[in-house]
Design a protein around this motif. Structure first.
Motif, PDB file in Angstrom:
ATOM      1  N   ARG A 175       0.816  -1.207   0.000  1.00 27.42           N
ATOM      2  CA  ARG A 175       0.000   0.000   0.000  1.00 27.42           C
ATOM      3  C   ARG A 175       0.857   1.267   0.000  1.00 27.42           C
ATOM      4  O   ARG A 175       0.531   2.259  -0.636  1.00 27.42           O
ATOM      5  CB  ARG A 175      -0.904  -0.011   1.234  1.00 27.42           C
ATOM      6  N   ILE A 176       1.982   1.209   0.715  1.00 24.51           N
ATOM      7  CA  ILE A 176       2.772   2.453   0.856  1.00 24.51           C
ATOM      8  C   ILE A 176       3.653   2.722  -0.363  1.00 24.51           C
ATOM      9  O   ILE A 176       3.834   3.866  -0.769  1.00 24.51           O
ATOM     10  CB  ILE A 176       3.595   2.452   2.167  1.00 24.51           C
ATOM     11  N   ILE A 177       4.211   1.652  -0.963  1.00 20.50           N
ATOM     12  CA  ILE A 177       5.086   1.854  -2.113  1.00 20.50           C
ATOM     13  C   ILE A 177       4.214   2.140  -3.343  1.00 20.50           C
ATOM     14  O   ILE A 177       3.340   1.356  -3.698  1.00 20.50           O
ATOM     15  CB  ILE A 177       5.988   0.615  -2.341  1.00 20.50           C
ATOM     16  N   GLY A 178       4.475   3.266  -3.955  1.00 19.98           N
ATOM     17  CA  GLY A 178       3.634   3.683  -5.081  1.00 19.98           C
ATOM     18  C   GLY A 178       2.503   4.600  -4.633  1.00 19.98           C
ATOM     19  O   GLY A 178       1.711   5.071  -5.437  1.00 19.98           O
ATOM     20  N   SER A 179       2.475   4.882  -3.325  1.00 20.82           N
ATOM     21  CA  SER A 179       1.442   5.795  -2.817  1.00 20.82           C
ATOM     22  C   SER A 179       1.932   7.234  -2.971  1.00 20.82           C
ATOM     23  O   SER A 179       3.053   7.476  -3.427  1.00 20.82           O
ATOM     24  CB  SER A 179       1.186   5.512  -1.339  1.00 20.82           C
ATOM     25  N   GLU A 180       1.097   8.165  -2.554  1.00 17.87           N
ATOM     26  CA  GLU A 180       1.529   9.566  -2.674  1.00 17.87           C
ATOM     27  C   GLU A 180       2.667   9.907  -1.706  1.00 17.87           C
ATOM     28  O   GLU A 180       3.324  10.935  -1.838  1.00 17.87           O
ATOM     29  CB  GLU A 180       0.344  10.513  -2.483  1.00 17.87           C
ATOM     30  N   LEU A 181       2.941   9.015  -0.751  1.00 12.81           N
ATOM     31  CA  LEU A 181       4.049   9.269   0.175  1.00 12.81           C
ATOM     32  C   LEU A 181       5.401   8.869  -0.418  1.00 12.81           C
ATOM     33  O   LEU A 181       6.359   9.620  -0.381  1.00 12.81           O
ATOM     34  CB  LEU A 181       3.833   8.483   1.477  1.00 12.81           C
ATOM     35  N   ILE A 182       5.458   7.658  -0.960  1.00 14.65           N
ATOM     36  CA  ILE A 182       6.725   7.104  -1.480  1.00 14.65           C
ATOM     37  C   ILE A 182       6.458   6.425  -2.823  1.00 14.65           C
ATOM     38  O   ILE A 182       5.610   5.534  -2.908  1.00 14.65           O
ATOM     39  CB  ILE A 182       7.300   6.034  -0.498  1.00 14.65           C
ATOM     40  N   SER A 183       7.205   6.815  -3.863  1.00 14.32           N
ATOM     41  CA  SER A 183       6.938   6.190  -5.164  1.00 14.32           C
ATOM     42  C   SER A 183       7.627   4.838  -5.296  1.00 14.32           C
ATOM     43  O   SER A 183       7.057   3.894  -5.831  1.00 14.32           O
ATOM     44  CB  SER A 183       7.330   7.124  -6.311  1.00 14.32           C
ATOM     45  N   ASN A 184       8.876   4.719  -4.804  1.00 10.79           N
ATOM     46  CA  ASN A 184       9.551   3.419  -4.898  1.00 10.79           C
ATOM     47  C   ASN A 184      10.676   3.334  -3.850  1.00 10.79           C
ATOM     48  O   ASN A 184      10.977   4.317  -3.174  1.00 10.79           O
ATOM     49  CB  ASN A 184      10.101   3.173  -6.308  1.00 10.79           C
ATOM     50  N   LEU A 185      11.291   2.143  -3.764  1.00  6.38           N
ATOM     51  CA  LEU A 185      12.328   1.937  -2.744  1.00  6.38           C
ATOM     52  C   LEU A 185      13.539   2.836  -2.981  1.00  6.38           C
ATOM     53  O   LEU A 185      14.169   3.316  -2.036  1.00  6.38           O
ATOM     54  CB  LEU A 185      12.793   0.476  -2.750  1.00  6.38           C
ATOM     55  N   ASP A 186      13.856   3.070  -4.275  1.00  4.42           N
ATOM     56  CA  ASP A 186      15.034   3.899  -4.587  1.00  4.42           C
ATOM     57  C   ASP A 186      14.926   5.287  -3.960  1.00  4.42           C
ATOM     58  O   ASP A 186      15.931   5.874  -3.557  1.00  4.42           O
ATOM     59  CB  ASP A 186      15.204   4.046  -6.108  1.00  4.42           C
TER      60      ASP A 186
END
Ligand SMILES: Nc1ncnc2c1ncn2[C@@H]1O[C@H](COP(=O)(O)OP(=O)(O)OP(=O)(O)O)[C@@H](O)[C@H]1O
Ligand SMILES: [Mg+2]
Length: 245
Positions: A175-186
């Protein structure tokens, strides 16, 4: 001689103690004699995580007062025969970095890995102690505050000459990765500025196990991530276990 690994973070509650427990458990299961030293004075938790709350006879307080040697205060964990812990005292106890360094020195030859839980809160002792480690694992969650604090902490280590740092990103969810908070791990890795060694999913099965003091179930995704990180610590190439796309 053992490898001393310090586990730390800028913000509290990122999962330092959980990571210490998970790595200690998987390293031990892989056959490595492992000791976790808990420096969270007054806020002990490893005894609960490993289900030995009633069996801890001695702790770091007894070592610091001279009542017991460090080795005498070490407790063996029944769920993994190679795993040992040296618990923090339940009360706030005065300690300095030299004392902790001396404790590590006195038990070094008995363990392949010594994992240090630096505990909640940052003070100059933490920096002095962490300086003695062969490797610093900086823990961050995907929370922007946590990322910023991990970055500040890591910069301080670099400024003090501690170049041997790796990042663990904890509590990752789809849910968090790709959300408006964080786009990806990089994005997290770039912001913290430390090379990644592993990603641990947010895993309720592990929360239950560590809360009850039972072994992390073998089908736990977090356990798979810890197993992979433990192998990477030994120089093995193991792909990330968490799929974020
Ligand atoms: N990957 C995870 N999945 C699910 N829950 C987790 C995960 N990592 C940590 N937790 C939970 O988050 C909470 C905080 O974890 P933990 O106590 O390990 O953090 P900490 O950094 O040691 O905290 P403190 O700074 O207070 O010492 C605990 O309830 C723990 O079970
Ligand atoms: Mg903790």
């Amino acid at each position: 001689m053992s490898k001393i690994i310090a586990i730390t973070s800028g913000k509290g509650g990122t999962g330092k103690s959980t990571v210490c427990a998970g790595l200690g458990y998987t390293l031990a299961k892989q056959g490595h004699r492992t000791l976790i030293i808990e420096l969270d004075f007054g806020l002990r938790c490893l005894d609960i995580i490993f289900g030995v709350e009633d069996n801890i006879k001695y702790d770091l307080g007894d070592v610091l007062s001279g009542k017991k040697t460090a080795l005498e205060a070490v407790a063996q964990i029944p769920m993994a025969s190679n795993l040992n812990i040296l618990c923090a005292p339940k009360t706030l106890t005065a300690v300095n970095a030299e004392q902790i360094v001396e404790i590590c020195r006195s038990v070094k030859k008995y363990f392949e890995y010594i994992i240090i839980d630096t505990g909640a809160g940052i003070n100059s002792h933490v920096f002095d102690i962490v300086e003695q480690a062969n490797l610093i694992l900086v823990i961050s969650t995907p929370d922007p505050v946590c990322i910023r604090d991990a970055s500040l902490m890591s910069d301080e280590f670099y400024n003090r000459g501690n170049k041997s740092q790796r990042l663990i990103i904890n509590k990752i969810s789809k849910r968090i990765i790709g959300s408006e908070l964080i786009s990806n791990l990089d994005e997290i890795i770039d912001k913290v500025g430390v090379q990644l060694i592993g990603v641990i999913p947010d895993d309720f099965k592990m929360t239950v196990a560590t809360g009850k003091g039972t072994p992390i179930p073998t089908d736990s995704e977090a356990l798979k991530a810890f197993d992979a990180i433990s192998k990477r610590l030994g120089g093995e190439f193991v792909p990330l276990t968490v799929k974020t796309v």
